[in-house]
Write a protein that holds these residues in place. Sequence first.
Motif, PDB file in Angstrom:
ATOM      1  N   THR A 144     -13.433   7.451   5.031  1.00 55.23           N
ATOM      2  CA  THR A 144     -12.779   7.130   3.762  1.00 55.23           C
ATOM      3  C   THR A 144     -11.717   8.181   3.464  1.00 55.23           C
ATOM      4  O   THR A 144     -12.030   9.378   3.433  1.00 55.23           O
ATOM      5  CB  THR A 144     -13.796   7.092   2.606  1.00 55.23           C
ATOM      6  OG1 THR A 144     -14.798   6.107   2.894  1.00 55.23           O
ATOM      7  CG2 THR A 144     -13.106   6.738   1.294  1.00 55.23           C
ATOM      8  N   HIS A 176      -7.507   8.376   1.409  1.00 51.08           N
ATOM      9  CA  HIS A 176      -6.362   7.708   0.765  1.00 51.08           C
ATOM     10  C   HIS A 176      -6.772   6.417   0.054  1.00 51.08           C
ATOM     11  O   HIS A 176      -6.013   5.437   0.016  1.00 51.08           O
ATOM     12  CB  HIS A 176      -5.255   7.418   1.783  1.00 51.08           C
ATOM     13  CG  HIS A 176      -4.779   8.629   2.528  1.00 51.08           C
ATOM     14  ND1 HIS A 176      -4.274   9.735   1.877  1.00 51.08           N
ATOM     15  CD2 HIS A 176      -4.761   8.927   3.851  1.00 51.08           C
ATOM     16  CE1 HIS A 176      -3.948  10.653   2.780  1.00 51.08           C
ATOM     17  NE2 HIS A 176      -4.237  10.193   3.986  1.00 51.08           N
ATOM     18  N   GLY A 177      -7.988   6.415  -0.498  1.00 45.40           N
ATOM     19  CA  GLY A 177      -8.440   5.279  -1.277  1.00 45.40           C
ATOM     20  C   GLY A 177      -8.835   4.068  -0.455  1.00 45.40           C
ATOM     21  O   GLY A 177      -9.057   2.988  -1.011  1.00 45.40           O
ATOM     22  N   LYS A 178      -8.977   4.230   0.872  1.00 48.78           N
ATOM     23  CA  LYS A 178      -9.343   3.109   1.748  1.00 48.78           C
ATOM     24  C   LYS A 178     -10.522   3.504   2.630  1.00 48.78           C
ATOM     25  O   LYS A 178     -10.733   4.686   2.934  1.00 48.78           O
ATOM     26  CB  LYS A 178      -8.161   2.691   2.644  1.00 48.78           C
ATOM     27  CG  LYS A 178      -6.872   2.392   1.908  1.00 48.78           C
ATOM     28  CD  LYS A 178      -6.964   1.137   1.079  1.00 48.78           C
ATOM     29  CE  LYS A 178      -5.634   0.859   0.370  1.00 48.78           C
ATOM     30  NZ  LYS A 178      -5.737  -0.280  -0.554  1.00 48.78           N
ATOM     31  N   ARG A 179     -11.262   2.499   3.050  1.00 43.53           N
ATOM     32  CA  ARG A 179     -12.365   2.675   3.993  1.00 43.53           C
ATOM     33  C   ARG A 179     -11.918   2.143   5.348  1.00 43.53           C
ATOM     34  O   ARG A 179     -11.574   0.952   5.485  1.00 43.53           O
ATOM     35  CB  ARG A 179     -13.594   1.916   3.512  1.00 43.53           C
ATOM     36  CG  ARG A 179     -14.850   2.122   4.359  1.00 43.53           C
ATOM     37  CD  ARG A 179     -15.438   3.481   4.164  1.00 43.53           C
ATOM     38  NE  ARG A 179     -16.789   3.568   4.750  1.00 43.53           N
ATOM     39  CZ  ARG A 179     -17.455   4.692   4.861  1.00 43.53           C
ATOM     40  NH1 ARG A 179     -16.911   5.826   4.407  1.00 43.53           N
ATOM     41  NH2 ARG A 179     -18.665   4.715   5.386  1.00 43.53           N
ATOM     42  N   PRO A 187     -10.740  -1.576   0.502  1.00 48.14           N
ATOM     43  CA  PRO A 187     -10.697  -0.588  -0.576  1.00 48.14           C
ATOM     44  C   PRO A 187     -11.956   0.269  -0.582  1.00 48.14           C
ATOM     45  O   PRO A 187     -13.057  -0.220  -0.325  1.00 48.14           O
ATOM     46  CB  PRO A 187     -10.586  -1.433  -1.850  1.00 48.14           C
ATOM     47  CG  PRO A 187      -9.971  -2.715  -1.394  1.00 48.14           C
ATOM     48  CD  PRO A 187     -10.490  -2.948  -0.002  1.00 48.14           C
ATOM     49  N   ALA A 188     -11.803   1.565  -0.874  1.00 52.52           N
ATOM     50  CA  ALA A 188     -12.941   2.487  -0.814  1.00 52.52           C
ATOM     51  C   ALA A 188     -14.013   2.124  -1.811  1.00 52.52           C
ATOM     52  O   ALA A 188     -15.209   2.295  -1.543  1.00 52.52           O
ATOM     53  CB  ALA A 188     -12.465   3.915  -1.052  1.00 52.52           C
ATOM     54  N   ASP A 189     -13.653   1.564  -2.974  1.00 58.24           N
ATOM     55  CA  ASP A 189     -14.651   1.241  -3.992  1.00 58.24           C
ATOM     56  C   ASP A 189     -15.470   0.011  -3.624  1.00 58.24           C
ATOM     57  O   ASP A 189     -16.459  -0.295  -4.282  1.00 58.24           O
ATOM     58  CB  ASP A 189     -13.997   1.039  -5.355  1.00 58.24           C
ATOM     59  CG  ASP A 189     -12.894  -0.012  -5.311  1.00 58.24           C
ATOM     60  OD1 ASP A 189     -12.681  -0.582  -4.240  1.00 58.24           O
ATOM     61  OD2 ASP A 189     -12.256  -0.228  -6.360  1.00 58.24           O
ATOM     62  N   GLU A 190     -15.053  -0.733  -2.591  1.00 59.73           N
ATOM     63  CA  GLU A 190     -15.815  -1.890  -2.128  1.00 59.73           C
ATOM     64  C   GLU A 190     -16.708  -1.558  -0.954  1.00 59.73           C
ATOM     65  O   GLU A 190     -17.462  -2.391  -0.486  1.00 59.73           O
ATOM     66  CB  GLU A 190     -14.874  -3.032  -1.741  1.00 59.73           C
ATOM     67  CG  GLU A 190     -14.045  -3.578  -2.899  1.00 59.73           C
ATOM     68  CD  GLU A 190     -13.145  -4.702  -2.446  1.00 59.73           C
ATOM     69  OE1 GLU A 190     -13.243  -5.090  -1.269  1.00 59.73           O
ATOM     70  OE2 GLU A 190     -12.347  -5.190  -3.267  1.00 59.73           O
ATOM     71  N   TRP A 236       0.838  -1.189   0.000  1.00 63.28           N
ATOM     72  CA  TRP A 236       0.000   0.000   0.000  1.00 63.28           C
ATOM     73  C   TRP A 236       0.881   1.249   0.000  1.00 63.28           C
ATOM     74  O   TRP A 236       2.102   1.159   0.131  1.00 63.28           O
ATOM     75  CB  TRP A 236      -0.922   0.018   1.221  1.00 63.28           C
ATOM     76  CG  TRP A 236      -2.032  -0.988   1.147  1.00 63.28           C
ATOM     77  CD1 TRP A 236      -2.337  -1.804   0.095  1.00 63.28           C
ATOM     78  CD2 TRP A 236      -2.979  -1.295   2.179  1.00 63.28           C
ATOM     79  NE1 TRP A 236      -3.418  -2.588   0.398  1.00 63.28           N
ATOM     80  CE2 TRP A 236      -3.841  -2.295   1.657  1.00 63.28           C
ATOM     81  CE3 TRP A 236      -3.204  -0.823   3.454  1.00 63.28           C
ATOM     82  CZ2 TRP A 236      -4.880  -2.838   2.404  1.00 63.28           C
ATOM     83  CZ3 TRP A 236      -4.245  -1.340   4.202  1.00 63.28           C
ATOM     84  CH2 TRP A 236      -5.078  -2.343   3.683  1.00 63.28           C
ATOM     85  N   LYS A 237       0.230   2.410  -0.081  1.00 60.64           N
ATOM     86  CA  LYS A 237       0.955   3.680  -0.101  1.00 60.64           C
ATOM     87  C   LYS A 237       0.306   4.682   0.853  1.00 60.64           C
ATOM     88  O   LYS A 237       0.140   5.857   0.514  1.00 60.64           O
ATOM     89  CB  LYS A 237       1.012   4.243  -1.523  1.00 60.64           C
ATOM     90  CG  LYS A 237       1.900   3.448  -2.468  1.00 60.64           C
ATOM     91  CD  LYS A 237       1.936   4.041  -3.851  1.00 60.64           C
ATOM     92  CE  LYS A 237       2.992   3.384  -4.746  1.00 60.64           C
ATOM     93  NZ  LYS A 237       3.010   1.947  -4.708  1.00 60.64           N
TER      94      LYS A 237
END
Length: 423
Positions: free
Chosen positions: A396, A398-401, A419-422, A367-368
């Motif tokens: 949410t 940095h692209g994470k939940r 992941p934020a999109d999930e 991850w970053k």
Amino acid sequence: MTPEFWMTVGGILCLIFLSFLFSGTETGMTASSRARLHALSVGGNARAKLVESLIERKDRLIGALLIGNNLVNILASALATSVLLDLFGQSGVVYATILMTVVIVVFSEILPKSWALARPEPFALFVAPFARVVVVLFGALSSTVNWFVRGFLSLFGLNLSSDVSMLSAHEELRGAVAVLHREGAVIKQDRDRMGGLLDLHELEVSDIMVHRTNMRSINADDPPEVLVREILLSSHTRMPVWKGASDNIVGVVHAKDLLRALHEVGNEPSRIDIMKVASKPWFVPDTTSLLDQLNAFLRRKAHFAIVVDEYGEVEGLVTLEDIIEEIVGDIADEHDVDVQGVKQEADGSVVVDGSVPIRDLNRALDWKLPDEEATTIAGLVIHETQSIPNERQAFTFHGKRFIVMKRDKNRITRIRIRPADEA
């Protein structure tokens, strides 16, 4: 066809070949790896030494090559125009323009530069003698032109007087390793090790230390039997000793020194004086860089230090192994306690203890997440939310939940990340 005609055609072909060399030399010299050239030079390759000396003054070399390349291209075009004028009259100018454009672009630009880019070091070694002759012929003129160009650009605030790279050596190395990893030449573990080594000068002791809340230490006022049992049952080789208050560190006990002292008193713990076994503690500021601390450990031949803040208060401890683990990853031995700080769930989410360092999570999962403002995952959530979240709160960034699963008083102890999109 007269002999003069064929001599002119031969001259044009020779000029095109020279243009091929000029273009290829420029690309080969600039695209060559200085590290590989240095390795060849150290191995005794004379041409590699010559290339190294030429690219030390890259502006002079490139200027000389460009001057020579333009001279032969213009001369070749002029000769071709004269030949085609004789053959086709005034329309020969159009034919010469089209013909020389195609020939120069294909055979004097694309072909040599593609070849040089594909094999830069071999090409640079091959044309090194040619490049030296070009620098001898046009070097003085190139220096004059470069001086004029620098002066002209300085009128617009652009200073090219110093040949300073825009990237630091660390950034160049990091970028090279990242490119090699993307191309499959370097595996992830090797990339992480190199990255950890390059990060040592950027990280401070406070970023990796064992915080005082997690420190295992012993009270010098406890009975000797209790102290001996606690040290021998511990998974740590060295333990701090405090007296009066837990942040008053007065010594450090090494398990081997304790065993030696036990042997001397006939294995009777009651006869042990823990302060005689303990060595003097070494205190280091929490702002010390890891690179400086590593060098200090090696210089003092020490493995353990107590970390203090600017007021002299104990913040935690750091060991040589902690710093080495920043480079090579976690080092486990048969006495280490396996702490499950990161757990991959079946639904693809990750359950993380709040105390897990961000750098460790980034390294483990590729991850970053940023670690500039916080050291742990819990610290990152608190920094981003500017609060201490309650249980079951979700955020949410940095692209994470991030979902807070457990909180103990003001400490976030467990977090679920997906992941934020999930989400």
